[in-house]
Design a protein around this motif. Structure first.
Motif, mmCIF file in Angstrom:
data_model
loop_
_atom_site.group_PDB
_atom_site.id
_atom_site.type_symbol
_atom_site.label_atom_id
_atom_site.label_comp_id
_atom_site.label_asym_id
_atom_site.label_seq_id
_atom_site.Cartn_x
_atom_site.Cartn_y
_atom_site.Cartn_z
ATOM 1 N N TYR A 122 0.833 -1.205 0.000
ATOM 2 C CA TYR A 122 0.000 0.000 0.000
ATOM 3 C C TYR A 122 0.869 1.257 0.000
ATOM 4 N N TYR A 123 1.897 1.274 0.853
ATOM 5 C CA TYR A 123 2.701 2.482 0.999
ATOM 6 C C TYR A 123 3.699 2.693 -0.131
ATOM 7 N N LYS A 124 3.924 1.693 -0.945
ATOM 8 C CA LYS A 124 4.733 1.917 -2.138
ATOM 9 C C LYS A 124 3.925 2.624 -3.224
ATOM 10 N N GLU A 125 2.609 2.589 -3.078
ATOM 11 C CA GLU A 125 1.729 3.146 -4.105
ATOM 12 C C GLU A 125 0.932 4.354 -3.633
ATOM 13 N N ASN A 126 0.946 4.643 -2.333
ATOM 14 C CA ASN A 126 0.101 5.705 -1.787
ATOM 15 C C ASN A 126 0.869 6.561 -0.783
ATOM 16 N N PRO A 127 0.431 7.807 -0.584
ATOM 17 C CA PRO A 127 1.062 8.656 0.438
ATOM 18 C C PRO A 127 0.697 8.189 1.841
ATOM 19 N N LEU A 128 1.365 8.759 2.838
ATOM 20 C CA LEU A 128 1.072 8.423 4.230
ATOM 21 C C LEU A 128 -0.394 8.701 4.529
ATOM 22 N N ASN A 129 -1.066 7.725 5.130
ATOM 23 C CA ASN A 129 -2.473 7.887 5.489
ATOM 24 C C ASN A 129 -2.756 7.031 6.715
ATOM 25 N N GLU A 130 -2.709 7.648 7.885
ATOM 26 C CA GLU A 130 -2.893 6.892 9.118
ATOM 27 C C GLU A 130 -4.355 6.557 9.390
ATOM 28 N N LYS A 131 -5.258 7.040 8.538
ATOM 29 C CA LYS A 131 -6.668 6.669 8.665
ATOM 30 C C LYS A 131 -7.027 5.495 7.758
ATOM 31 N N HIS A 132 -6.081 5.082 6.928
ATOM 32 C CA HIS A 132 -6.349 3.954 6.036
ATOM 33 C C HIS A 132 -6.573 2.682 6.854
ATOM 34 N N VAL A 133 -7.528 1.880 6.422
ATOM 35 C CA VAL A 133 -7.825 0.621 7.102
ATOM 36 C C VAL A 133 -7.114 -0.514 6.365
ATOM 37 N N PHE A 134 -6.123 -1.100 7.019
ATOM 38 C CA PHE A 134 -5.431 -2.253 6.451
ATOM 39 C C PHE A 134 -6.219 -3.510 6.806
ATOM 40 N N GLN A 135 -6.398 -4.384 5.824
ATOM 41 C CA GLN A 135 -7.217 -5.573 6.030
ATOM 42 C C GLN A 135 -6.390 -6.835 5.852
ATOM 43 N N LEU A 136 -6.514 -7.730 6.821
ATOM 44 C CA LEU A 136 -5.767 -8.987 6.806
ATOM 45 C C LEU A 136 -6.731 -10.153 7.013
ATOM 46 N N PRO A 137 -6.845 -11.064 6.041
ATOM 47 C CA PRO A 137 -7.674 -12.262 6.245
ATOM 48 C C PRO A 137 -7.065 -13.135 7.344
ATOM 49 N N ILE A 138 -7.888 -13.558 8.283
ATOM 50 C CA ILE A 138 -7.416 -14.396 9.388
ATOM 51 C C ILE A 138 -8.458 -15.474 9.674
#
Length: 597
Positions: free
Chosen positions: A501-517
């Motif tokens: 995500y961060y290689k393609e987008n600027p810093l965004n601490e409100k972004h929701v990272f999603q991980l299948p578990i």
């Protein structure tokens, strides 16, 4: 006569909707359009947050209709309301500031009816120049009817470029309440769906969302920071209302984490990063905000002692006291607590410039900065120290040190932004190595994969921006390790998701990272907790013939136009004496179909 007038009115609405769609083809219009005197129409799509995403999973642009904010008087076309309805509505839907004003249910139904007529290819002479498929339309409702309707929507059903019918959605809302006797019975919901849609077979799908950070007992911090870690769980074959999801369910971890939590084990590293950002701003604008001294001793005194120790060491009369010369130099900026030391270790390879940064990060004025560098440069010029630096270090100070090895250094003018940039450079190099040490040490990434974040081929400001990204990812990994006890097999895929995500987008601490578990991974954090959202979806039919009935409870208001504060008064509350129950909003979404062919 009435039918002709209705077609003319419908044509007027259709032409306006078509115009809005055309004008919003490239860019979503910023301002709403006025229809007649009482209705505002906005086109929502693209990056705009959908106000109906909790009830409708469509991804296309849509029209949002609401009461015009300038219209203070009730429109003559709106339904009359009883006093009882008004009193009840004021309890369920408190008054809010203008900006999301709802229409009466009668007016909303009238607009949906006109939209249906406009989209019906069998209705002629509606006055539209083009017969096209328009985006879905949703109207905000005031909830003053007996069902407390808060939204009515219409979605075209298409076959190629032709409209074959519409899905009509009705969303009703009740609560908040802790009275579970007001909750629906699943078997009754299924039977009502079968009767309404003439279905013999229905399927059910469950959804539950649990907050994990609250369960991890740092709720106050998260509430202040806006961070959140929750898990979404879906499963088939729901057996009862509010059932706990089975372990064979599909689960997704949602992580939105803002850096800077004082309770974080890497908070000192965050403070160090903030000083780095202040220096970067000083280089960019020429104005630097110097932090309050955080050390008991001044930066100048720390640098003096540091240089004196190095001189004694070079002269051979350095006294080590109780310390062994080979003892690792502790990185005081990675002040981590005992529960996290195992994953964020102490770097033992700090070179001269990195140790100097650790002393000078407490510098509190421009003059003190100049004084510190003056001492360092004089020591180098006089050959009093011969410091060791990392191979490949490219800062200006490192270049001066390399020159000092040969007994000749270029003249340095410590003026303007030069000393600020010198400190920024050594801090940047040091912090890059801190983050690289963590991600490689924990086998979460390779140097090649980290190259984007530590590259020196971009300007200093961009390098600082990428270091911010590294810190945000570190905070996420540390939180998941410390709070959720994640191991490498969970942290590794999460790291890859964050880095991609961060290689393609600027810093965004409100972004929701999603991980299948798997639910089992976090079950202990929610098994005794109440869900934030619990929903059952009852469906029948297939393809465009599929219809759904959705019943859900949620601790937050499902609609923003129904409350003055979207989450302020939906917290746990004590009812029935000593029994503490969670307050829930109850929302029902029903779907019906209108077929044109």
């Amino acid at each position: 006569m009435a039918a002709e007038r209705r077609r003319r009115v419908g044509g007027g609405l259709g032409e306006l909707l078509l115009r809005i769609r055309k004008e919003g083809k490239d860019n979503i219009p910023e301002h709403p359009y006025l229809y007649e005197t009482d209705v505002e129409i906005s086109l929502v799509g693209g990056s705009c947050k959908s106000p109906v995403e909790k009830f409708w999973n469509g991804s296309s642009a849509m029209y949002i209709l609401q009461k015009a904010t300038h219209n203070k008087e009730s429109d003559s076309m709106e339904e009359s309301r009883t006093d009882d309805d008004d009193v009840y509505a004021s309890e369920i839907f408190p008054k809010e500031s203008p900006g999301a004003l709802a229409l009466s249910v009668g007016r909303a139904k009238q607009l949906i009816s006109l939209y249906t007529m406009v989209q019906n290819p069998n209705v002629s002479n509606v006055g539209m120049s083009d017969l096209v498929v328009l985006p879905p339309l949703w109207a905000r409702c005031d909830g003053c009817d007996p069902q407390h309707t808060c939204w009515i929507g219409a979605e075209p059903l298409k076959a190629g470029n032709k409209v074959t019918g519409l899905n009509i959605y009705t969303v009703s809302c009740d609560g908040p309440t802790a009275d579970k006797t007001r909750f629906a019975n699943l078997e009754e919901l299924k039977m009502e769906h079968k009767i309404r849609h003439h279905s013999s077979v229905v399927t059910t799908k469950g959804f539950a969302q649990y907050e994990l950070i609250t369960a991890a007992a740092i709720e106050d911090t998260i509430a202040e920071s806006g961070s959140n870690i929750c898990v979404d769980i879906t499963w088939n074959g729901v057996e009862k209302i509010l059932e706990t999801p089975p372990l064979i369910s599909a689960a997704t971890l949602n992580i939105a984490l803002e850096s800077g939590d004082p309770r974080s084990p890497v908070f000192q590293l965050y403070r160090e990063l903030q000083f780095l950002l202040a220096l970067a701003e000083g280089v960019r604008t020429g104005v630097t905000e110097w932090p309050e001294p955080s050390e008991s001793e001044s930066a100048l005194k720390l640098v003096q002692e540091f240089l004196t120790d190095l001189k004694k060491k070079l002269d051979g009369d350095y006294i080590f006291g109780n310390r062994n010369e080979t003892e690792k130099i502790k990185c005081d900026t990675a002040a981590v607590d005992s529960c996290i030391k195992s994953i964020f270790g102490e770097r033992g390879d700090l070179d001269f410039t990195e140790q100097l940064w650790c002393k000078m990060k407490s510098v509190s004025s421009y003059q003190e900065l100049i004084d510190c560098f003056t001492l360092v440069i004089k020591s180098l010029e006089h050959g009093e120290i011969q410091p060791w630096i990392h191979q490949g270090s490219s800062s200006f100070l490192s270049q001066l040190i390399q020159q000092s090895y040969h007994g000749k250094m270029e003249d340095v003018s410590l003026s303007d932004i030069t000393p600020i940039q010198m400190l920024l450079e050594i801090g940047l190099e040091k912090m890059k190595k801190d983050y690289v040490s963590f991600f490689i040490g924990q086998e979460l990434a390779t140097v090649t994969y980290l190259d984007y974040f530590i590259s020196t081929s971009v300007d200093l400001q961009e390098q600082v921006h990428r270091v911010q990204k590294l810190h945000h990812m570190l905070e996420i990994m540390v939180s998941c390790t410390g709070l959720l006890q994640f191991r490498h097999e969970n942290l590794f895929p999460l790291t890859q998701i964050c880095m991609k995500y961060y290689k393609e987008n600027p810093l965004n601490e409100k972004h929701v990272f999603q991980l299948p578990i798997t639910p089992a991974l976090v079950k202990k954090f929610y098994q005794n907790d109440n869900p934030e959202v619990w929903k059952v979806e009852i469906s029948s039919g297939h393809g465009q013939k599929e219809v759904k009935t959705t019943w859900q409870v949620s601790t937050n208001a499902p609609v923003e136009h129904g409350t003055a504060n979207n989450s302020g008064f939906f917290s746990d509350s004590t009812v029935n004496g000593s029994s503490e129950e969670r307050l829930y909003f109850i929302t029902m979404t029903q779907c019906s179909q209108v077929q044109f062919t």
